[in-house]
Scaffold this active site. Structure first.
Site, PDB file in Angstrom:
ATOM      1  N   GLY A 167       0.447   9.058  -6.005  1.00  0.00           N
ATOM      2  CA  GLY A 167       1.109   7.759  -6.082  1.00  0.00           C
ATOM      3  C   GLY A 167       2.325   7.553  -5.221  1.00  0.00           C
ATOM      4  O   GLY A 167       2.826   6.424  -5.130  1.00  0.00           O
ATOM      5  N   GLU A 201      -1.477  15.227  -6.959  1.00  0.00           N
ATOM      6  CA  GLU A 201      -2.715  14.580  -6.462  1.00  0.00           C
ATOM      7  C   GLU A 201      -2.401  13.476  -5.466  1.00  0.00           C
ATOM      8  O   GLU A 201      -2.798  12.323  -5.650  1.00  0.00           O
ATOM      9  CB  GLU A 201      -3.471  13.923  -7.625  1.00  0.00           C
ATOM     10  CG  GLU A 201      -4.109  14.831  -8.620  1.00  0.00           C
ATOM     11  CD  GLU A 201      -4.726  14.033  -9.793  1.00  0.00           C
ATOM     12  OE1 GLU A 201      -4.649  12.787  -9.811  1.00  0.00           O
ATOM     13  OE2 GLU A 201      -5.269  14.676 -10.688  1.00  0.00           O
ATOM     14  N   PRO A 202      -1.684  13.772  -4.386  1.00  0.00           N
ATOM     15  CA  PRO A 202      -1.336  12.680  -3.460  1.00  0.00           C
ATOM     16  C   PRO A 202      -2.506  12.279  -2.581  1.00  0.00           C
ATOM     17  O   PRO A 202      -3.339  13.108  -2.212  1.00  0.00           O
ATOM     18  CB  PRO A 202      -0.227  13.305  -2.600  1.00  0.00           C
ATOM     19  CG  PRO A 202      -0.528  14.765  -2.600  1.00  0.00           C
ATOM     20  CD  PRO A 202      -1.165  15.072  -3.937  1.00  0.00           C
ATOM     21  N   TYR A 233      -5.002  -7.040  -1.420  1.00  0.00           N
ATOM     22  CA  TYR A 233      -3.678  -6.913  -2.069  1.00  0.00           C
ATOM     23  C   TYR A 233      -2.593  -7.720  -1.360  1.00  0.00           C
ATOM     24  O   TYR A 233      -1.417  -7.531  -1.647  1.00  0.00           O
ATOM     25  CB  TYR A 233      -3.206  -5.451  -2.068  1.00  0.00           C
ATOM     26  CG  TYR A 233      -4.239  -4.432  -2.463  1.00  0.00           C
ATOM     27  CD1 TYR A 233      -4.711  -4.349  -3.776  1.00  0.00           C
ATOM     28  CD2 TYR A 233      -4.715  -3.512  -1.537  1.00  0.00           C
ATOM     29  CE1 TYR A 233      -5.644  -3.389  -4.130  1.00  0.00           C
ATOM     30  CE2 TYR A 233      -5.648  -2.545  -1.893  1.00  0.00           C
ATOM     31  CZ  TYR A 233      -6.108  -2.501  -3.196  1.00  0.00           C
ATOM     32  OH  TYR A 233      -7.026  -1.546  -3.542  1.00  0.00           O
ATOM     33  N   CYS A 237     -16.786 -14.690   7.889  1.00  0.00           N
ATOM     34  CA  CYS A 237     -16.788 -16.067   7.394  1.00  0.00           C
ATOM     35  C   CYS A 237     -16.116 -16.185   6.033  1.00  0.00           C
ATOM     36  O   CYS A 237     -16.783 -16.457   5.015  1.00  0.00           O
ATOM     37  CB  CYS A 237     -18.223 -16.575   7.337  1.00  0.00           C
ATOM     38  SG  CYS A 237     -19.024 -16.360   8.911  1.00  0.00           S
ATOM     39  N   GLU A 238     -14.835 -15.916   5.985  1.00  0.00           N
ATOM     40  CA  GLU A 238     -14.034 -16.034   4.753  1.00  0.00           C
ATOM     41  C   GLU A 238     -12.617 -16.339   5.209  1.00  0.00           C
ATOM     42  O   GLU A 238     -12.116 -15.675   6.120  1.00  0.00           O
ATOM     43  CB  GLU A 238     -13.948 -14.685   4.006  1.00  0.00           C
ATOM     44  CG  GLU A 238     -15.235 -14.087   3.597  1.00  0.00           C
ATOM     45  CD  GLU A 238     -15.458 -14.096   2.093  1.00  0.00           C
ATOM     46  OE1 GLU A 238     -14.625 -14.657   1.358  1.00  0.00           O
ATOM     47  OE2 GLU A 238     -16.477 -13.549   1.696  1.00  0.00           O
TER      48      GLU A 238
HETATM   49  N1  LLP Z   1      -4.942  10.450  -8.669  1.00  0.00           N
HETATM   50  C1  LLP Z   1      -5.644   9.483  -9.286  1.00  0.00           C
HETATM   51  C2  LLP Z   1      -6.215   9.738 -10.602  1.00  0.00           C
HETATM   52  C3  LLP Z   1      -5.783   8.225  -8.666  1.00  0.00           C
HETATM   53  O1  LLP Z   1      -6.457   7.267  -9.288  1.00  0.00           O
HETATM   54  C4  LLP Z   1      -5.222   7.991  -7.388  1.00  0.00           C
HETATM   55  C5  LLP Z   1      -5.375   6.703  -6.714  1.00  0.00           C
HETATM   56  C6  LLP Z   1      -4.520   9.054  -6.778  1.00  0.00           C
HETATM   57  C7  LLP Z   1      -4.402  10.264  -7.447  1.00  0.00           C
HETATM   58  C8  LLP Z   1      -3.897   8.940  -5.428  1.00  0.00           C
HETATM   59  O2  LLP Z   1      -2.915   7.940  -5.362  1.00  0.00           O
HETATM   60  P1  LLP Z   1      -2.052   7.768  -4.031  1.00  0.00           P
HETATM   61  O3  LLP Z   1      -1.250   9.038  -3.825  1.00  0.00           O
HETATM   62  O4  LLP Z   1      -2.987   7.548  -2.899  1.00  0.00           O
HETATM   63  O5  LLP Z   1      -1.208   6.586  -4.289  1.00  0.00           O
HETATM   64  N2  LLP Z   1      -6.807   1.051  -2.782  1.00  0.00           N
HETATM   65  C9  LLP Z   1      -5.407   0.970  -3.139  1.00  0.00           C
HETATM   66  C10 LLP Z   1      -4.907   2.226  -3.808  1.00  0.00           C
HETATM   67  C11 LLP Z   1      -5.727   2.625  -5.009  1.00  0.00           C
HETATM   68  C12 LLP Z   1      -5.274   3.924  -5.644  1.00  0.00           C
HETATM   69  C13 LLP Z   1      -6.277   4.418  -6.615  1.00  0.00           C
HETATM   70  N3  LLP Z   1      -5.949   5.681  -7.232  1.00  0.00           N
HETATM   71  C14 LLP Z   1      -4.613   0.617  -1.893  1.00  0.00           C
HETATM   72  O6  LLP Z   1      -5.209   0.445  -0.833  1.00  0.00           O
HETATM   73  O7  LLP Z   1      -3.400   0.462  -1.950  1.00  0.00           O
END
Ligand code: LLP
Length: 427
Positions: A248, A285-286, A328, A355-356
């Protein structure tokens, strides 16, 4: 307005943009457009920034489990595997990619609210590290599948800590109203239920509060709530071996100021130690913070279309290549790969051919470009290619990895016939 983040691996000199040692316009000519370009150096440096905090006094105190949904190209997975990463997967398909990329299944954690029996069986047979379980029905199903295979499933329960990650509502996951995790008050009873399951073994606890988080306080709040649970579990005779803090951490797309990766990881790890939980094995979990700023999307200007209220810069990339703006309203900086002083300076909406009306990549951008010029859409390494589609029967983009003066094609552009090769006429 066009604010450009400061990047590692991509730079501009005298009006020319480079990926490491190669001009972006040369890559566009060689591989065509649209093409995703990744910098090996930027990927490696971001990973090393986490690793620096993961080791202390000669001991590994944490491991990165790359959330591969952010970018699952097997060349990128293979690079991270070589650097020592584990993986956070959310499907059987992602597990197959880890194996194809020579990743070690013993360092895989399996997240997600809807794991199928098939996916559970494949993951058990592959010998993954842990299932991050999100509900009692999932726990029951996992126990049955493990029993059938005569195996024990290592499990962790995903806690919904009910903290506000202060991010976009679509990517916030740790609040009460979200579909994710087990409600805080239900966590202890769920662990007690898990303890009774003959083919599950409790090994961990996890949480993930959202994505593109630029402050550290929501993490510390979530952490404290999870540490409290670990204490309570101990008094019930349940020992937790690992704590998975999720991913995250945000990146800079414009002017955001997320914490530095090493400082962020050190703060959380030091906090865990100070609270007396230094014996736990810690997992991160990045996704985005490892790959987001390590990739750009190259595109070519097709037409300039002046309008009554807006000027449009129509390019050959579209929402099917990069969904984030449409989905988003996300901001990605857009730059000309080579400055073009003879072109008129104007403000454009940068849009694709789909086409959107939602098919836009950037709004109100100051650009000095002519048809045929190449543009780079920055910070596109995370959730760019992986969220792309074939909408409007458009083949997905090529992907290229640059290392110094070398460029490697790591995914071919999809051919048109391949887009309907699986379809059949009704006889
Ligand atoms: N762990 C779990 C359980 C998750 O669901 C996610 C992301 C991550 C780790 C990794 O998160 P990160 O470090 O990438 O923030 N499509 C969206 C982001 C969706 C994130 C979904 N889960 C975007 O483009 O901003």
């Amino acid at each position: 307005m066009n604010i450009t983040p400061s990047l590692n691996g991509f730079s501009q000199q005298d009006g020319v943009w480079y990926a490491e040692g190669i001009r972006l316009s040369d890559l566009a000519q060689r591989f065509g457009t649209p093409t995703y370009v990744y910098s090996k150096k930027a990927l490696t440096d971001a990973f090393s920034a986490y690793e620096k905090a993961c080791h202390k006094n000669g001991r590994r105190r944490a491991r990165v489990h790359y959330a591969m949904k952010a970018n699952s190209n097997i060349a990128i997975l293979n690079l991270f595997a070589q650097l020592g990463a584990g993986f956070d997967i959310v499907s059987g398909g992602e597990l197959a990619r880890v194996i194809a990329a020579k990743g070690n299944p013993a360092h895989v954690v399996f997240s997600g609210v809807g794991k199928t029996e098939h996916e559970m069986a494949d993951a058990l047979n592959a010998g993954i590290k842990c299932f991050n379980v999100e509900s009692i029905p999932e726990l029951t199903r996992l126990n049955e599948v493990a029993k059938r295979l005569n195996k024990k499933a290592a499990i962790s329960l995903r806690v919904n800590p009910d903290v506000d990650a202060k991010t976009h509502p679509y990517i916030s996951t740790g609040l009460k109203g979200n579909k994710f995790g087990i409600a805080y008050d239900d966590v202890l009873p769920t662990y007690l239920a898990a303890k009774q399951m003959t083919h599950c073994e409790i090994v961990g606890i996890d949480c993930h509060i959202g994505s593109q988080i630029t402050e550290i306080n929501p993490y510390l709040d979530a952490l404290d709530r999870v540490l409290l649970l670990i204490e309570q579990l101990k008094s019930q005779g349940i020992t937790i071996q690992h704590l998975d803090i999720g991913g995250g951490l945000g990146i800079c797309y414009t002017d955001e100021t997320p914490p530095d990766i090493t400082a962020f990881a050190n703060t959380l790890l030091d906090h865990i130690e100070q609270e007396g939980f230094g014996h736990l094995e810690i997992l991160f979990e990045p996704g985005r913070s490892l790959v987001g700023n390590a990739g750009v999307l190259l595109t070519q200007v097709e037409f300039l279309k002046p309008g009554e209220t807006k000027n449009f810069c129509i390019v050959d990339a579209a929402m099917n290549d990069l969904m984030r703006p449409a989905m988003y309203e996300a901001y990605h900086a857009i730059v000309a790969c080579e400055s073009n002083p003879n072109a008129p300076q104007a403000t454009y909406d940068v849009v694709g051919p789909i086409c959107e009306s939602g098919d836009w990549l950037g709004r109100d951008r100051a650009l000095q470009v002519s048809p045929g010029d190449y543009l780079a859409i920055l910070s596109a390494g995370a959730y760019g290619f992986t969220m792309s589609s074939n909408y409007n029967t458009r083949g997905r983009a090529a992907e290229v990895m640059v290392s110094g003066q070398e460029a490697h094609l790591i995914r071919e552009r999809e051919s048109i016939p391949s887009l309907f090769a699986l379809e059949r006429l009704v006889p």
